[in-house]
Design a protein around this motif. Structure first.
Motif, PDB file in Angstrom:
ATOM      1  N   THR A  92      -2.576  32.739 -21.289  1.00 41.22           N
ATOM      2  CA  THR A  92      -2.267  31.187 -21.421  1.00 41.22           C
ATOM      3  C   THR A  92      -1.118  30.600 -21.805  1.00 41.22           C
ATOM      4  N   MET A  93      -0.359  31.363 -22.534  1.00 43.03           N
ATOM      5  CA  MET A  93       1.411  30.659 -22.786  1.00 43.03           C
ATOM      6  C   MET A  93       1.938  31.205 -21.445  1.00 43.03           C
ATOM      7  N   ALA A  94       1.614  32.093 -20.529  1.00 37.91           N
ATOM      8  CA  ALA A  94       2.381  32.497 -19.463  1.00 37.91           C
ATOM      9  C   ALA A  94       2.115  31.186 -18.413  1.00 37.91           C
ATOM     10  N   GLN A  95       1.022  30.929 -18.461  1.00 38.83           N
ATOM     11  CA  GLN A  95       0.532  29.602 -17.370  1.00 38.83           C
ATOM     12  C   GLN A  95       1.416  28.365 -17.970  1.00 38.83           C
ATOM     13  N   ARG A  96       1.399  28.290 -19.358  1.00 41.19           N
ATOM     14  CA  ARG A  96       2.060  26.985 -19.832  1.00 41.19           C
ATOM     15  C   ARG A  96       3.452  27.089 -19.577  1.00 41.19           C
ATOM     16  N   ILE A  97       4.055  28.387 -19.564  1.00 41.84           N
ATOM     17  CA  ILE A  97       5.467  28.295 -19.375  1.00 41.84           C
ATOM     18  C   ILE A  97       5.879  28.178 -17.836  1.00 41.84           C
ATOM     19  N   SER A  98       4.839  28.841 -17.094  1.00 42.89           N
ATOM     20  CA  SER A  98       5.061  28.622 -15.658  1.00 42.89           C
ATOM     21  C   SER A  98       5.305  27.380 -15.199  1.00 42.89           C
ATOM     22  N   ARG A  99       4.028  26.547 -15.553  1.00 44.36           N
ATOM     23  CA  ARG A  99       3.892  25.029 -15.176  1.00 44.36           C
ATOM     24  C   ARG A  99       5.044  24.203 -15.692  1.00 44.36           C
ATOM     25  N   ALA A 100       5.589  24.564 -17.096  1.00 41.85           N
ATOM     26  CA  ALA A 100       6.763  23.956 -17.433  1.00 41.85           C
ATOM     27  C   ALA A 100       8.204  24.115 -16.431  1.00 41.85           C
ATOM     28  N   LYS A 101       8.045  25.597 -16.088  1.00 39.63           N
ATOM     29  CA  LYS A 101       9.276  25.754 -15.078  1.00 39.63           C
ATOM     30  C   LYS A 101       9.317  24.927 -13.658  1.00 39.63           C
ATOM     31  N   ARG A 102       7.954  25.030 -13.265  1.00 38.00           N
ATOM     32  CA  ARG A 102       7.790  24.287 -11.952  1.00 38.00           C
ATOM     33  C   ARG A 102       7.992  22.824 -12.164  1.00 38.00           C
ATOM     34  N   THR A 103       7.856  22.328 -13.450  1.00 43.35           N
ATOM     35  CA  THR A 103       8.141  20.804 -13.748  1.00 43.35           C
ATOM     36  C   THR A 103       9.493  20.442 -13.457  1.00 43.35           C
ATOM     37  N   VAL A 104      10.729  21.352 -14.144  1.00 44.79           N
ATOM     38  CA  VAL A 104      12.097  21.089 -14.096  1.00 44.79           C
ATOM     39  C   VAL A 104      12.791  21.739 -13.064  1.00 44.79           C
ATOM     40  N   ALA A 105      11.849  22.219 -12.318  1.00 46.82           N
ATOM     41  CA  ALA A 105      12.646  23.085 -11.125  1.00 46.82           C
ATOM     42  C   ALA A 105      13.620  22.292 -10.337  1.00 46.82           C
ATOM     43  N   GLY A 106      13.150  20.955 -10.049  1.00 48.32           N
ATOM     44  CA  GLY A 106      14.147  20.184  -9.366  1.00 48.32           C
ATOM     45  C   GLY A 106      15.061  19.306  -9.798  1.00 48.32           C
ATOM     46  N   VAL A 107      15.048  19.271 -11.373  1.00 46.63           N
ATOM     47  CA  VAL A 107      16.032  18.402 -12.258  1.00 46.63           C
ATOM     48  C   VAL A 107      17.457  19.169 -12.060  1.00 46.63           C
ATOM     49  N   ARG A 108      18.272  17.996 -11.885  1.00 46.00           N
ATOM     50  CA  ARG A 108      19.735  18.182 -11.819  1.00 46.00           C
ATOM     51  C   ARG A 108      20.214  18.802 -13.123  1.00 46.00           C
ATOM     52  N   PHE A 109      20.990  20.027 -13.022  1.00 44.32           N
ATOM     53  CA  PHE A 109      21.597  20.343 -14.370  1.00 44.32           C
ATOM     54  C   PHE A 109      22.743  19.730 -14.787  1.00 44.32           C
ATOM     55  N   ASP A 110      23.227  18.775 -14.138  1.00 42.27           N
ATOM     56  CA  ASP A 110      24.538  18.195 -14.609  1.00 42.27           C
ATOM     57  C   ASP A 110      24.157  16.729 -15.184  1.00 42.27           C
ATOM     58  N   GLN A 111      22.855  16.340 -15.355  1.00 45.88           N
ATOM     59  CA  GLN A 111      22.511  15.070 -15.813  1.00 45.88           C
ATOM     60  C   GLN A 111      22.516  15.017 -17.333  1.00 45.88           C
ATOM     61  N   PRO A 112      23.053  13.882 -18.021  1.00 43.85           N
ATOM     62  CA  PRO A 112      23.068  13.843 -19.480  1.00 43.85           C
ATOM     63  C   PRO A 112      21.673  14.098 -19.783  1.00 43.85           C
ATOM     64  N   GLY A 113      21.698  14.506 -21.154  1.00 43.22           N
ATOM     65  CA  GLY A 113      20.150  14.514 -21.725  1.00 43.22           C
ATOM     66  C   GLY A 113      20.143  13.744 -22.755  1.00 43.22           C
ATOM     67  N   ASP A 114      18.783  13.720 -23.426  1.00 46.04           N
ATOM     68  CA  ASP A 114      18.483  12.807 -24.490  1.00 46.04           C
ATOM     69  C   ASP A 114      18.476  13.784 -25.857  1.00 46.04           C
ATOM     70  N   VAL A 115      19.481  13.519 -26.745  1.00 44.86           N
ATOM     71  CA  VAL A 115      19.635  14.330 -27.854  1.00 44.86           C
ATOM     72  C   VAL A 115      18.355  14.084 -28.940  1.00 44.86           C
TER      73      VAL A 115
END
Length: 376
Positions: free
Chosen positions: A132-155
């Motif tokens: 169950t946790m493996a599926q949760r982590i895999s879905r999360a990784k797919r969600t952020v896969a296309g996010v640009r790494f240099d964008q500022p984040g929200d503290v």
């Protein structure tokens, strides 16, 4: 520096070289397995450089298996040489706390990528099957896969995720409260922000009371009844010092206000000497910052201590009775006001709604205690 501390830095290097987050994280996990196998017999001089080299090769091996990407990935391999000293851990915090993720997924991804925990350890800590946790982590990784790494984040989002980790407490071999403190220390070292300091102070002040929170049989011990001699005075002193430095910057935030309340509790030699008037003032500040009904619920308790139970009940009157812990707070205030019958009924109601077994047992005992009084 141990493997867990190196994990986010190595992931960051791979992402900056062009790997997407999911592929980078998988490659680094494979490299860590290789490290566990080979380092005891042949430890490298440059641990980070070794991990980057092996992880990058793992990534390229996986990428080359995809025919459509073979040429691009083969040409992307950088020339050998020293690894950049840039620490990308901070960017990974922001990536793992991306607003598109659910809180549960953000917590799991943070523990995996930044904390360096295995999927099995995270699953055990959250008492869910590893699959169950493996599926949760895999879905999360797919969600952020296309996010640009240099964008500022929200503290603020990162801090909320870390606070969620802390509030999970601990179970199994992973102490999530201690892990949250470790990660927040790491974040505080990477970013100069008063709310990061405020959260760290809050965690330390709460954690200082941990040993006194439960009796030997595992039952909850309310704050007023705790043996204050078991509180960790070194953690309290550190938390207060961090908080004072943060407050001096005059950029008040919700975690600093919560830490100030925790500091006032920690500063009182006995429960009777608690400065409830000042605690109410801090709750007023916190309510102004958050407009949270949960804050107003806690404020009602403080008002009841500072100005008497009827004043506390008056402060409670405007709140939704469906709020978590509303019935427990109402029961406590009614008991202090002498209405034992109403208090017993509300304690029993609160027990039925309790979020965990320890809390339910405590509230059930409170109801039983009042119901066993002569004349009941």
């Amino acid at each position: 520096m141990n493997l867990r501390e190196l994990t986010p830095q190595v992931i960051g290097v791979l992402v900056r070289r062009g790997a997407d987050f999911a592929a980078a994280e998988d490659a680094v996990q494979d490299a860590l397995v290789e490290a566990v196998r080979s380092w005891p017999d042949d430890p490298p001089r440059d641990a980070k450089g070794w991990l980057v080299t092996v992880a990058w090769r793992k990534f390229l091996d996986a990428a080359r298996a995809e025919t459509a990407r073979r040429r691009r990935e083969e040409s992307a391999e950088p020339p050998p040489g020293p690894v950049s000293g840039t620490d990308d851990t901070l960017q990974l915090y922001f990536l793992c706390a991306h607003p598109s993720l659910t809180p549960a997924s953000a917590v799991a991804l943070t523990l995996r990528a930044v904390g360096g925990l295995t999927t099995r350890q995270i699953a055990q800590a959250y008492l869910v099957p590893e699959a169950t946790m493996a599926q949760r982590i895999s879905r999360a990784k797919r969600t952020v896969a296309g996010v640009r790494f240099d964008q500022p984040g929200d503290v603020a989002t990162v801090l909320r995720v870390l606070y969620l980790v802390f509030n999970e407490g601990y179970s199994g071999e992973v102490d999530l409260a201690a892990e949250a403190i470790r990660l927040t220390r790491q974040l505080a070292a990477a970013i100069d922000h008063p709310e990061v300091a405020g959260l760290l102070a809050l965690m330390l002040l709460h954690h200082a009371r941990r040993a006194a929170r439960t009796a030997p049989d595992g039952s909850l011990v309310p704050l007023a009844e705790q043996d204050r001699g078991r509180w960790d005075t070194a953690l309290i002193a550190e938390g207060v010092g961090i908080l004072q430095t943060a407050l001096a910057r005059d950029r008040l935030g919700e975690f600093q206000a919560q830490a100030a309340i925790a500091a006032l509790h920690a500063d009182a030699p006995t429960a009777a000497e608690t400065d409830w008037v000042q605690i109410v003032e801090w709750y007023d500040e916190l309510a102004r910052l958050t407009d949270s009904p949960v804050v107003r619920l806690n404020r009602a308790v403080a008002v009841g201590e500072a100005d008497g139970p009827r004043a506390g009940l008056a402060a409670l009157a405007g709140l939704d009775a469906a709020l978590p812990r509303y019935a427990a707070v109402a029961a406590y205030l009614h008991e202090r006001d002498g209405d034992v019958q109403t208090a017993a009924r509300l304690y029993a109601e609160a027990a039925r709604k309790a979020a965990n077994l320890a809390e339910r047992d405590h509230l059930t005992r409170q109801a039983a205690r009042l119901n066993s009084r002569p004349g009941r």
